[in-house]
Scaffold this motif. Structure first.
Motif, short mmCIF file in Angstrom:
data_model
loop_
_atom_site.label_atom_id
_atom_site.label_comp_id
_atom_site.label_asym_id
_atom_site.label_seq_id
_atom_site.Cartn_x
_atom_site.Cartn_y
_atom_site.Cartn_z
N HIS A 195 -3.83 10.49 2.87
CA HIS A 195 -4.71 11.69 3.43
C HIS A 195 -3.27 12.74 2.32
CE1 HIS A 195 -4.19 15.78 5.21
NE2 HIS A 195 -6.00 15.52 5.00
N ASP A 196 -2.09 12.88 2.50
CA ASP A 196 -1.26 13.76 1.72
C ASP A 196 -1.34 14.07 -0.10
OD1 ASP A 196 -0.61 14.84 3.85
OD2 ASP A 196 1.31 13.96 3.70
N GLY B 16 -5.49 13.80 9.45
CA GLY B 16 -6.25 15.38 9.47
C GLY B 16 -6.94 15.47 8.69
N PHE B 17 -7.86 14.01 8.70
CA PHE B 17 -8.55 13.69 8.83
C PHE B 17 -10.19 14.24 9.20
CE2 PHE B 17 -6.55 10.67 5.93
CZ PHE B 17 -6.91 10.56 4.70
N ARG C 11 -18.78 1.17 8.71
CA ARG C 11 -18.42 2.18 7.65
C ARG C 11 -18.27 3.43 8.01
NH1 ARG C 11 -22.72 -0.37 6.12
NH2 ARG C 11 -22.65 -2.36 4.28
N CYS C 12 -16.83 4.23 7.23
CA CYS C 12 -17.28 5.46 7.43
C CYS C 12 -16.18 6.64 6.10
CB CYS C 12 -16.51 5.89 9.11
SG CYS C 12 -14.64 5.63 8.86
N LEU C 13 -17.27 7.20 5.84
CA LEU C 13 -15.93 8.34 4.50
C LEU C 13 -15.40 9.07 5.11
CD1 LEU C 13 -16.08 7.85 1.68
CD2 LEU C 13 -18.43 9.08 1.72
N LEU C 14 -14.36 9.57 4.77
CA LEU C 14 -13.94 10.84 5.41
C LEU C 14 -12.67 11.31 4.48
CD1 LEU C 14 -11.99 8.69 8.28
CD2 LEU C 14 -13.61 9.73 8.58
N ILE C 15 -12.70 12.64 4.51
CA ILE C 15 -12.38 13.53 3.45
C ILE C 15 -11.02 14.21 4.17
CG2 ILE C 15 -13.66 15.48 4.83
CD1 ILE C 15 -14.51 16.74 1.88
N THR C 16 -9.54 14.77 3.02
CA THR C 16 -9.04 15.15 3.69
C THR C 16 -9.82 16.95 3.62
OG1 THR C 16 -8.86 16.00 0.93
CG2 THR C 16 -7.97 14.11 2.24
N GLN C 17 -8.51 17.57 4.46
CA GLN C 17 -8.51 18.70 5.14
C GLN C 17 -7.12 19.19 5.18
OE1 GLN C 17 -10.28 19.70 8.24
NE2 GLN C 17 -9.66 17.62 9.77
N SER C 18 -6.64 20.36 4.96
CA SER C 18 -5.80 21.28 5.85
C SER C 18 -5.24 21.31 6.61
CB SER C 18 -5.17 22.44 4.79
OG SER C 18 -5.40 22.05 3.18
N ALA D 65 0.54 -1.07 -0.21
CA ALA D 65 -0.04 -0.19 0.52
C ALA D 65 0.71 0.91 0.43
CB ALA D 65 -0.79 0.38 1.44
N GLN D 66 1.68 1.09 0.90
CA GLN D 66 2.59 2.07 0.85
C GLN D 66 3.74 2.25 -0.08
OE1 GLN D 66 2.34 -0.04 2.74
NE2 GLN D 66 2.72 1.16 4.94
N GLN D 67 4.01 1.83 -1.11
CA GLN D 67 4.51 2.10 -2.17
C GLN D 67 3.52 2.21 -3.35
OE1 GLN D 67 5.65 -2.20 -2.89
NE2 GLN D 67 8.23 -1.79 -1.55
N LEU D 68 2.22 1.98 -3.42
CA LEU D 68 0.96 1.99 -4.46
C LEU D 68 1.21 3.76 -4.57
CD1 LEU D 68 -0.35 2.11 -6.84
CD2 LEU D 68 -1.69 1.02 -5.18
N MET D 69 0.58 4.22 -2.97
CA MET D 69 0.64 5.32 -2.80
C MET D 69 1.25 6.36 -2.88
SD MET D 69 -2.55 4.94 -1.52
CE MET D 69 -3.15 6.75 -1.92
N SER D 70 3.15 6.21 -2.97
CA SER D 70 4.21 7.06 -3.06
C SER D 70 4.70 7.52 -4.05
CB SER D 70 5.34 6.54 -2.49
OG SER D 70 5.23 6.51 -0.70
N ILE D 71 3.48 6.08 -4.65
CA ILE D 71 4.60 5.82 -6.45
C ILE D 71 3.07 7.10 -7.39
CG2 ILE D 71 4.04 4.96 -8.95
CD1 ILE D 71 5.17 2.48 -7.31
N VAL D 72 1.60 6.95 -6.73
CA VAL D 72 0.37 7.75 -7.17
C VAL D 72 1.00 8.74 -7.10
CG1 VAL D 72 -1.81 8.50 -6.53
CG2 VAL D 72 -1.07 5.73 -7.22
#
Length: 294
Positions: A173-174, A210-211, A286-293, A114-121
């Motif tokens: 998140h980032d 930060g979600f 189930r929960c749905l989270l959204i990013t925030q600065s 997961a870390q590798q994919l998210m880093s590449i994405v």
């Protein structure tokens, strides 16, 4: 740089390495994977055999959907990518995808962490990241100080061997927040049939990462313990014992605002675990989270 064909997906040479030899600087040639790599991306972390993504891709390609599924119309413009450490599961998913997505080229499965994919994405995907999904991750072992044993095949602690680390959550998140062409409001979907796992992921995401809770979770999940699982009973017993000892533990349950009582994906996009839980009336959290600065 040379390119090699691997399971019907052409990747740059680095992408043909063994998963343990990859690093966060590896780059995917998204133009070789997707017909239009600028489309919004849906990511399935720990996708297993790819059931959910394959279903979502099929749903997105269908020209006739029920009117009540208007809320999912955004899926029609998405690409889909899943990752898993099981090469067997990934090859199965790739074979299914190659037989159903040969023309559209909008779904891919990759054998990496997961870390590798998210880093590449985050480093190279040229379009916005719409949604990241963590669905029914293998749970960690519950630790009861008063009892010995437990399932020795499970990760020993939330911080040791469990896929969903705080480092991964921060990376998700980032990546969602800073994705190219996005609005900074990418979403994280969390689903589990283990209440303690769902609560931990949500609470860590809200308090440390930060979600924030998404307003789309309008169907509030009420407290109903009539179908409580043994794991949840054990978890609550452990928490109650800790509360008696420390007198300062606030027990958070997967109920109320921020938890959904209804599925958050169309029926075609539900995992085999979700379908099984529904048939057996096992609670799904189930929960749905959204990013925030920050």
């Amino acid at each position: 740089m040379k390119q090699k064909r691997h399971n019907d997906i052409t990747l740059k040479e680095e992408e043909t390495k063994n998963v343990n030899d990859r690093n966060d600087n590896d780059i995917i040639d998204w133009n070789q994977i997707f017909q239009d790599p600028t489309k919004p991306l849906v990511i399935d972390i720990g996708c297993g055999f790819g059931v959910s993504l394959l279903g979502l891709s099929q749903y997105a390609s269908s020209s006739s959907q029920p009117e009540h599924d208007e809320q999912y119309k955004w899926l029609k413009d998405c690409n889909f990518v899943g990752c898993d450490l099981s090469i067997m599961a990934i090859r199965f998913a790739q074979n299914l995808a190659s037989s159903t997505d040969s023309r559209d080229k909008k779904i891919a499965f990759l054998n990496m962490s997961a870390q590798q994919l998210m880093s590449i994405v985050g480093a190279s995907y040229p379009g916005p990241i719409q949604l990241c999904m963590i669905q029914f991750p293998t749970p960690y072992k519950l630790i009861d100080k008063k009892k010995k044993g437990g399932n020795t095949q499970l990760p020993s602690l939330p911080t040791e061997g469990f896929m969903v680390t705080n480092e991964l959550l921060q990376l998700i998140h980032d990546t969602l927040l800073l994705s190219k062409g996005g609005d900074g409001k990418g979403k994280l979907l969390v689903q589990s049939n283990c209440e303690d796992v769902a609560v931990r992921i949500q609470q860590e995401s809200l308090k440390k990462i930060g979600f924030k809770k998404s307003q789309e979770c309008m169907k509030t999940k009420e407290c109903d313990d009539s179908r409580m699982t043994k794991r949840t009973r054990d978890w609550l017993e452990i928490l109650n014992n800790d509360e008696c000892e420390n007198n300062n533990i606030n027990i958070v349950r997967a109920h109320g605002v921020g938890w959904s009582s209804i599925p958050l994906l169309p029926e075609l996009g539900r995992t085999e675990t979700e379908v099984s839980c529904t048939l057996n009336q096992t609670p799904i959290h189930r929960c749905l989270l959204i990013t925030q600065s920050k």
